[in-house]
Write an enzyme that holds these catalytic residues in place. Structure first.
Site, PDB file in Angstrom:
ATOM      1  N   LYS A 195       0.859  -1.187   0.000  1.00 17.36           N
ATOM      2  CA  LYS A 195       0.000   0.000   0.000  1.00 17.36           C
ATOM      3  C   LYS A 195       0.893   1.234   0.000  1.00 17.36           C
ATOM      4  O   LYS A 195       1.730   1.403   0.886  1.00 17.36           O
ATOM      5  CB  LYS A 195      -0.894  -0.006   1.232  1.00 17.36           C
ATOM      6  CG  LYS A 195      -1.737   1.260   1.347  1.00 17.36           C
ATOM      7  CD  LYS A 195      -2.729   1.174   2.485  1.00 17.36           C
ATOM      8  CE  LYS A 195      -3.524   2.459   2.618  1.00 17.36           C
ATOM      9  NZ  LYS A 195      -4.508   2.402   3.690  1.00 17.36           N
ATOM     10  N   LYS A 248      -2.197  -1.480  -3.858  1.00 21.07           N
ATOM     11  CA  LYS A 248      -3.042  -0.294  -3.797  1.00 21.07           C
ATOM     12  C   LYS A 248      -2.208   0.958  -3.896  1.00 21.07           C
ATOM     13  O   LYS A 248      -1.205   1.037  -3.202  1.00 21.07           O
ATOM     14  CB  LYS A 248      -3.796  -0.320  -2.466  1.00 21.07           C
ATOM     15  CG  LYS A 248      -4.678   0.864  -2.214  1.00 21.07           C
ATOM     16  CD  LYS A 248      -5.250   0.775  -0.824  1.00 21.07           C
ATOM     17  CE  LYS A 248      -5.994   2.054  -0.527  1.00 21.07           C
ATOM     18  NZ  LYS A 248      -6.397   2.157   0.836  1.00 21.07           N
TER      19      LYS A 248
HETATM   20  C1  PBG Z   1      -7.202   3.316   5.540  1.00 22.42           C
HETATM   21  C2  PBG Z   1      -7.643   3.255   4.142  1.00 22.42           C
HETATM   22  C3  PBG Z   1      -7.537   4.263   3.185  1.00 22.42           C
HETATM   23  C4  PBG Z   1      -8.112   3.770   2.025  1.00 22.42           C
HETATM   24  C5  PBG Z   1      -8.562   2.488   2.292  1.00 22.42           C
HETATM   25  N1  PBG Z   1      -8.258   2.184   3.609  1.00 22.42           N
HETATM   26  C6  PBG Z   1      -7.027   5.647   3.306  1.00 22.42           C
HETATM   27  C7  PBG Z   1      -5.631   5.953   3.631  1.00 22.42           C
HETATM   28  O1  PBG Z   1      -4.763   5.105   3.722  1.00 22.42           O
HETATM   29  O2  PBG Z   1      -5.420   7.142   3.844  1.00 22.42           O
HETATM   30  C8  PBG Z   1      -8.200   4.520   0.752  1.00 22.42           C
HETATM   31  C9  PBG Z   1      -9.201   4.011  -0.203  1.00 22.42           C
HETATM   32  C10 PBG Z   1      -9.490   4.909  -1.350  1.00 22.42           C
HETATM   33  O3  PBG Z   1      -8.840   5.946  -1.575  1.00 22.42           O
HETATM   34  O4  PBG Z   1     -10.403   4.557  -2.093  1.00 22.42           O
HETATM   35  N2  PBG Z   1      -8.184   2.958   6.427  1.00 22.42           N
END
Ligand code: PBG
Length: 325
Positions: A195, A248
């Site tokens: 991520k 991601k």
């Molecule tokens: C964290 C989380 C995020 C997203 C999914 N889980 C946000 C982040 O890491 O700031 C982002 C998902 C998206 O942008 O569609 N709980």
């Protein structure tokens, strides 16, 4: 033999030939639909940065999930907006928290759909960080216990799968242990393995009001220049017990999806994030691109890169196109 013997256009001459020779097929079964849930009743508030997506109260969420199931969608991913945020994200691991209630409500009325829950503190903490903050630093090890408690409480509520998105080191092992201790040996973990600290999450943070009040997420999420490190992250998560690994965002990280696919044999999920949705939606609203065509091409590209499944806010619309409904 080259031209004029060889003519690659021969196999492109009709829709039937093109279908017969398609190397990649996107299906309804590949798609996971993310949904946002809030306290209250009768609420379906549109998220301004993500038109067509809503913060649902429990009753409206159940209706939306039913509709998704009727369309043929097999899985949803739930994000919660708590009543109150605090320093340690208490509602995240409260058995009566928003997600726990949502899981129970959905499993009661739509038992067959797979309910996946996001496991991370940032939606629940007053500072918007994914872990415990001490002296301005996001502390790794004390956060693990809270994430494990959160995952276990989701499983108790009936979650079919948990998806840790926090990027703390060691969280998959901590969550696996907590789940096993409570007898949830068959609850899979889908880890957000690679991520990235990405600007593409902007619209999501607006949706759940989780933008950090200071600093950023670069001390735990990966830096965009790195690809080899994504393989290390993924290898560790699999060793710790991840059943499915996720990359991601998706579109700007297709190379990572491909490399993870080639290196590992567990199922690979790609999260096409909020910013990807909003880019396409905004350009289409201006009439600059064909929304449906760009949406389907993007999803197909993510599949072609190597994803077995895709989390996408387009899921219902894509399914309508795939099934002609
Ligand atoms: C964290 C989380 C995020 C997203 C999914 N889980 C946000 C982040 O890491 O700031 C982002 C998902 C998206 O942008 O569609 N709980």
């Amino acid at each position: 033999m080259p031209f004029p013997h060889t003519r690659l256009r021969r196999l492109r001459m009709s829709p039937a030939l093109r279908a017969l020779t398609a190397e990649t097929v996107l299906t309804t079964d590949d798609l996971i639909y993310p949904l946002f849930v809030q306290h209250g009743t009768g609420l379906k508030d549109e998220i301004s940065t993500m038109p067509g997506n809503y913060r649902f109260s429990l009753d409206r969420l159940v209706e939306e999930v039913k509709e998704a199931q009727d369309l043929g969608i097999k899985a949803v991913l739930l994000f919660g907006i708590p009543k109150q945020k605090d320093e340690v994200g208490s509602e995240a691991y409260d058995d009566d928290g928003i997600i726990q209630r949502a899981v129970r409500a959905v499993k009661d009325s739509v038992p067959d759909i797979i309910v996946i829950t996001d496991v991370c503190l940032c939606e629940y903490t007053s500072h918007g960080h994914c872990g415990i903050v001490v002296d301005g630093e996001i502390k790794n090890d004390p956060t693990l216990d809270l994430l494990a408690q959160m995952a276990a409480s989701h499983a108790r509520a009936g979650a079919d799968m948990v998806a840790p998105s926090d990027m703390m080191d060691g969280r998959v092992a901590a969550i696996r242990e907590a789940l096993d201790d409570e007898g949830f040996r068959n609850t899979p973990i889908m880890s957000y393995a690679a991520k990235y600290a990405s600007a593409f999450y902007g619209p999501f943070r607006e949706a759940v009001d989780s933008a950090p009040s200071f600093g950023d997420r670069r001390s735990h999420q990966m830096q965009p220049p790195n690809a080899r490190e994504a393989l290390l992250e993924t290898a560790l998560d699999i060793e710790e017990g991840a059943d499915i690994v996720m990359v991601k965002p998706a579109l700007a990280y297709l190379d990572i999806i491909r490399r993870v696919r080639e290196r590992f044999d567990v199922p690979v999920c790609a999260y096409s994030v909020s910013g990807e949705f909003s880019l396409i939606t905004a350009a289409a609203e201006r009439g600059w691109i064909d929304r449906d065509a760009v949406m389907m091409e993007s999803l197909l590209s993510i599949k072609r890169a190597g994803a077995d499944m895709i989390i996408t806010y387009f899921a219902p619309d894509a399914v309508r196109i795939l099934t002609g409904t």
